[in-house]
Design a protein around this motif. Sequence first.
Motif, short mmCIF file in Angstrom:
data_model
loop_
_atom_site.label_atom_id
_atom_site.label_comp_id
_atom_site.label_asym_id
_atom_site.label_seq_id
_atom_site.Cartn_x
_atom_site.Cartn_y
_atom_site.Cartn_z
N MET A 1 5.55 5.33 -8.73
CA MET A 1 5.62 3.80 -7.98
C MET A 1 4.36 3.71 -7.07
SD MET A 1 8.16 2.36 -9.10
CE MET A 1 8.53 0.85 -7.85
N GLU A 2 4.08 4.81 -6.46
CA GLU A 2 3.07 4.71 -5.59
C GLU A 2 1.82 4.23 -6.05
OE1 GLU A 2 1.54 7.22 -1.69
OE2 GLU A 2 2.41 8.35 -3.39
N THR A 3 1.41 5.31 -7.33
CA THR A 3 0.20 5.08 -7.95
C THR A 3 0.03 3.64 -8.65
OG1 THR A 3 -0.32 7.30 -8.13
CG2 THR A 3 -1.49 6.04 -9.58
N ASN A 4 1.05 3.49 -9.36
CA ASN A 4 1.03 2.39 -10.53
C ASN A 4 1.46 1.03 -9.94
OD1 ASN A 4 0.45 4.59 -12.17
ND2 ASN A 4 2.20 4.22 -13.43
N GLY A 5 2.11 1.13 -8.84
CA GLY A 5 2.49 0.03 -8.00
C GLY A 5 1.51 -0.24 -6.97
N LEU A 6 1.89 0.44 -5.77
CA LEU A 6 1.18 0.17 -4.40
C LEU A 6 -0.45 0.39 -4.78
CD1 LEU A 6 3.67 1.97 -1.90
CD2 LEU A 6 3.20 -0.53 -2.28
N GLY A 7 -0.78 1.43 -5.41
CA GLY A 7 -2.15 1.61 -5.68
C GLY A 7 -2.66 0.75 -6.56
N PHE A 8 -1.99 0.37 -7.52
CA PHE A 8 -2.63 -0.83 -8.56
C PHE A 8 -2.88 -2.14 -7.54
CE2 PHE A 8 -1.76 -4.46 -11.10
CZ PHE A 8 -2.29 -4.08 -12.52
N VAL A 9 -1.68 -2.31 -6.88
CA VAL A 9 -2.05 -3.77 -6.13
C VAL A 9 -3.10 -3.84 -5.27
CG1 VAL A 9 -0.90 -5.44 -4.47
CG2 VAL A 9 0.24 -4.56 -6.52
N ARG A 10 -3.40 -2.52 -4.44
CA ARG A 10 -4.19 -2.19 -3.34
C ARG A 10 -5.43 -2.63 -3.99
NH1 ARG A 10 -2.67 2.46 -1.75
NH2 ARG A 10 -1.86 1.63 0.37
N MET A 11 -5.89 -2.01 -5.31
CA MET A 11 -7.25 -1.88 -5.80
C MET A 11 -7.60 -3.39 -6.44
SD MET A 11 -7.89 0.63 -4.44
CE MET A 11 -9.55 0.69 -4.61
N VAL A 12 -6.38 -3.92 -7.32
CA VAL A 12 -6.61 -5.31 -7.78
C VAL A 12 -7.08 -6.27 -7.15
CG1 VAL A 12 -5.75 -6.61 -9.41
CG2 VAL A 12 -5.57 -4.10 -10.14
N ASP A 13 -6.37 -6.20 -5.93
CA ASP A 13 -6.31 -7.34 -4.98
C ASP A 13 -7.64 -7.15 -4.34
OD1 ASP A 13 -3.73 -8.21 -5.73
OD2 ASP A 13 -3.16 -7.99 -3.64
N THR A 14 -8.02 -6.02 -3.98
CA THR A 14 -9.47 -5.64 -3.28
C THR A 14 -10.64 -6.39 -3.99
OG1 THR A 14 -8.68 -3.77 -2.21
CG2 THR A 14 -10.96 -4.31 -2.38
N ALA A 15 -10.45 -6.16 -5.43
CA ALA A 15 -11.55 -6.73 -6.55
C ALA A 15 -11.21 -8.17 -6.64
CB ALA A 15 -11.31 -5.92 -7.73
N PHE A 16 -10.10 -8.67 -6.89
CA PHE A 16 -9.91 -10.11 -6.56
C PHE A 16 -10.51 -10.71 -5.52
CE2 PHE A 16 -7.83 -13.93 -6.11
CZ PHE A 16 -7.37 -14.35 -7.20
N ASN A 17 -9.98 -10.27 -4.30
CA ASN A 17 -10.63 -10.97 -3.01
C ASN A 17 -12.13 -10.86 -3.14
OD1 ASN A 17 -8.05 -11.60 -2.11
ND2 ASN A 17 -7.73 -9.72 -1.20
N TRP A 18 -12.80 -9.89 -3.33
CA TRP A 18 -14.04 -9.86 -3.16
C TRP A 18 -14.70 -10.68 -4.37
CZ3 TRP A 18 -18.59 -9.08 -6.40
CH2 TRP A 18 -19.65 -8.77 -5.88
N PHE A 19 -14.32 -10.78 -5.65
CA PHE A 19 -14.67 -12.07 -6.35
C PHE A 19 -14.60 -13.32 -5.77
CE2 PHE A 19 -13.70 -8.91 -10.36
CZ PHE A 19 -14.98 -8.64 -10.44
N ALA A 20 -13.57 -13.69 -5.22
CA ALA A 20 -13.18 -14.87 -4.49
C ALA A 20 -14.24 -15.18 -3.33
CB ALA A 20 -11.69 -14.89 -3.97
N GLU A 21 -14.40 -14.16 -2.73
CA GLU A 21 -15.48 -14.45 -1.55
C GLU A 21 -16.93 -14.82 -2.31
OE1 GLU A 21 -15.56 -10.69 0.33
OE2 GLU A 21 -13.31 -10.97 0.88
#
Length: 248
Positions: A102-122
Amino acid sequence: MSMEKRAIVMGATSGIGMEVAKQLAAKGWLVGIVGRRVDRLEGVMRKANIVCYKQIDVTSPDAPDLLRDLITELGGMDLYFHSSGIGWQNNLLDIEKELKTMETNGLGFVRMVDTAFNWFAEQNGTSAKKKYRIACITSIAGTKGLGAAPSYSATKRFQNHYIECLSQQATMRHLPIAFTDIRPGFVKTDLIAGSHYPLQLHAEDVARDIVKAIESGKEVKVIDWRYAILVFFWRLIPRWIWKRMKIK
């Protein structure tokens, strides 16, 4: 203005991630790679024309800052490829295995994908007609609940839905961010080393299909055709029958 395409591959120390990084680099992409094991990252650097690497653990709170540092070092990012995941068969429901997954596939996944998404949005509006893509390895295991691997199957379903949610959000916000949800069957990687699963695929072949799917703009790609047929029929099985099936 440089027209070179830049990609960051998360989880490039072995298996699918490593092969995707190598194939993107061979096609002329500028590639930065990420993983937890520095020796493996340095090994990939020696095998392929990789520009840079960063040691990152997706379960660590500082992972977003480290990813942004790597993006800067690479000179930008057009593609974020996420291939970081773990999982076990867990018929005895070992709670530690469930929580780590759960930590890797859930929290870690969201942490990194959201970071990429937000960078692209910026970056939106800073360069004319620029398009970005986030591609993620999920799994056919997200199609139905697999009792032999509860947290793995559940987190893969979560990833499928999360990608769909972000895709819709990007459209609502008029952001030039597209997604590719990659759903392989069993692949001969460290994740299933020593197992006897049927229809095992080779990581190099899977990576080739993935790169084609990314370049053609596929939203969802099941790999390969045999698994596409399998999950088609899985979806047709009623819940009351499915829960009585012994799928190992």
